[in-house]
Design an enzyme around this catalytic site. Sequence first.
Site: not given
Ligand code: NAD
Length: 496
Positions: A149, A173, A176-177, A226, A281, A381
């Site tokens: 998101f 994909k 969704e937020r 994450s 991130c 985090e």
């Molecule tokens: P998230 O892991 O909750 O979601 C990321 C994606 O995975 C979304 O599209 C979501 O719909 C999907 N998802 C969520 N739960 C899932 C599940 N149980 N099974 C399958 N898919 C699922 O992350 P977020 O809250 O959207 O974003 C924040 C996180 O992303 C933080 O941890 C941040 O550090 C990380 N991030 C990392 C980088 C990087 O380059 N390393 C860059 C941006 C964000």
Amino acid sequence: MRTIGHLIGGAEVADAAGRYAPVWNPATGEQQARVALASAQEVRAAVAAARTAAPGWRATPLGRRAEVMFRFRDLLDAGRKEVARLLTAEHGKTLDDALGEIARGLENVEFACGAPHLLRGGYSEQVSAGVDVHEVRQPLGVVAGITPFNFPAMVPLWMLANALVCGNAFVLKPSERDPSPALFLAELLGRAGLPAGVLNVVQGDKVAVDALLDHPDVAAVSFVGSTPIARYVYERATAAGKRVQALGGAKNHLVVLPDAEIAAAADAAVSAAYGSAGERCMAVSVVVAVGEVADPLVEAIAARVRGIRVGPGYDEASEMGPLITAAHRDRVAGYLDVATAQGASVVVDGRTDPATSGPGFFLGASLVDHVRPTSAVYTDEIFGPVLAVVRVAGYDEALRLIEDNPYGNGAAIFTRDGGAARRFTADVEAGMVGVNVPIPVPVAYYSFGGWKGSLFGDLHMYGPDGIRFYTRTKVVTSRWPDPATSAVDLGFPRTR
Ligand code: NAD
């Protein structure tokens, strides 16, 4: 209620599955739309559309594919403000910050415009008598991207600019937020001349993600999110035989040595910790104060934190916007109680900021000092506007702290000592390192990636690694034999 749907084969698909998630306006706390959550069937339709479009796109001359990127670049450049408004409306970040996100995303499109050069192969003449060898890079076919998101435009651009220009078809994909920016990018790409079906957007949650991870026609998966989900995506998709790069979460340390310029270090720490409300991130979430720098540094940071103006992202006076959801805001605020219970001192408590008690998912900026490395404030985090200060006695202790941390995205050092900085860049366990630069995000012609729990896979994202990730190497050995010298030979070639 407005419904945000999918884009499959060039057509908008509203809500065939009948499942939805709310899309909030984080600045007001009100629901502004609902997003359709795809079923496995809709994901299959998107992959089928991509599979149908892939051969034609792959056969499209390289110069023409690059031309689409050039046009897309111009459209995105012209549409910056429109995209920024979408980002602010659904994510909550300030307009200024949203424009920065688009600028970094544009860099990736500009890099992809150089595809004719980037995809050049190699040729070796006469490797044996009358034998030549050449190498080409070919697209993988259908590839998928799953994005978080916090950067709803930039992270999709990290992936799709390179993937598309290399000749792949893409299924995105988004989170969704904040689902709208992805659709807008797809619309601009369509206007730039990308054929229907080459880029498809499916909105959704775990159901859609799992359908992509298991689909036999998806050759590769790029993921950013994450760490627990990155690990899950990596394990499940590699088990299905796919190429995977899965970028995870982070705990980025900023080490301040006693010789550092304190005002500059404090400015950098505050900018890097609270920009985008800490939902980056590469945000600095830990300041490691070495030796006697701690007291004056904490004082300088606290003075700046108290001055941060919190408010709606669309208000030009705001420096920091709201968090993404009420639940996330409450989770982040909860760490301030944890901090006190685990022996740290809350120097600035963001819960007292007037914005926190108003409508919207606001939380003021918080600073926590004397955080122990065993405290959840350090180990988790938090992903919000909470900056932890860990005090250490010397450089070696600072380095060990970073080494022992399970994440390894970014790390930075502030010092005037070139020798210490050089030692740090050589030794530190992180994929991206800053010297007097708090957020060392590589420019688009390098690649972005962390170490340890911040990345699962072999290749980093975008830049040269992005081109490698989205192509397969093929090496061709050829000879044009002279019938007069041709003979049967069952042996392994012994001479050159
Ligand atoms: P998230 O892991 O909750 O979601 C990321 C994606 O995975 C979304 O599209 C979501 O719909 C999907 N998802 C969520 N739960 C899932 C599940 N149980 N099974 C399958 N898919 C699922 O992350 P977020 O809250 O959207 O974003 C924040 C996180 O992303 C933080 O941890 C941040 O550090 C990380 N991030 C990392 C980088 C990087 O380059 N390393 C860059 C941006 C964000």
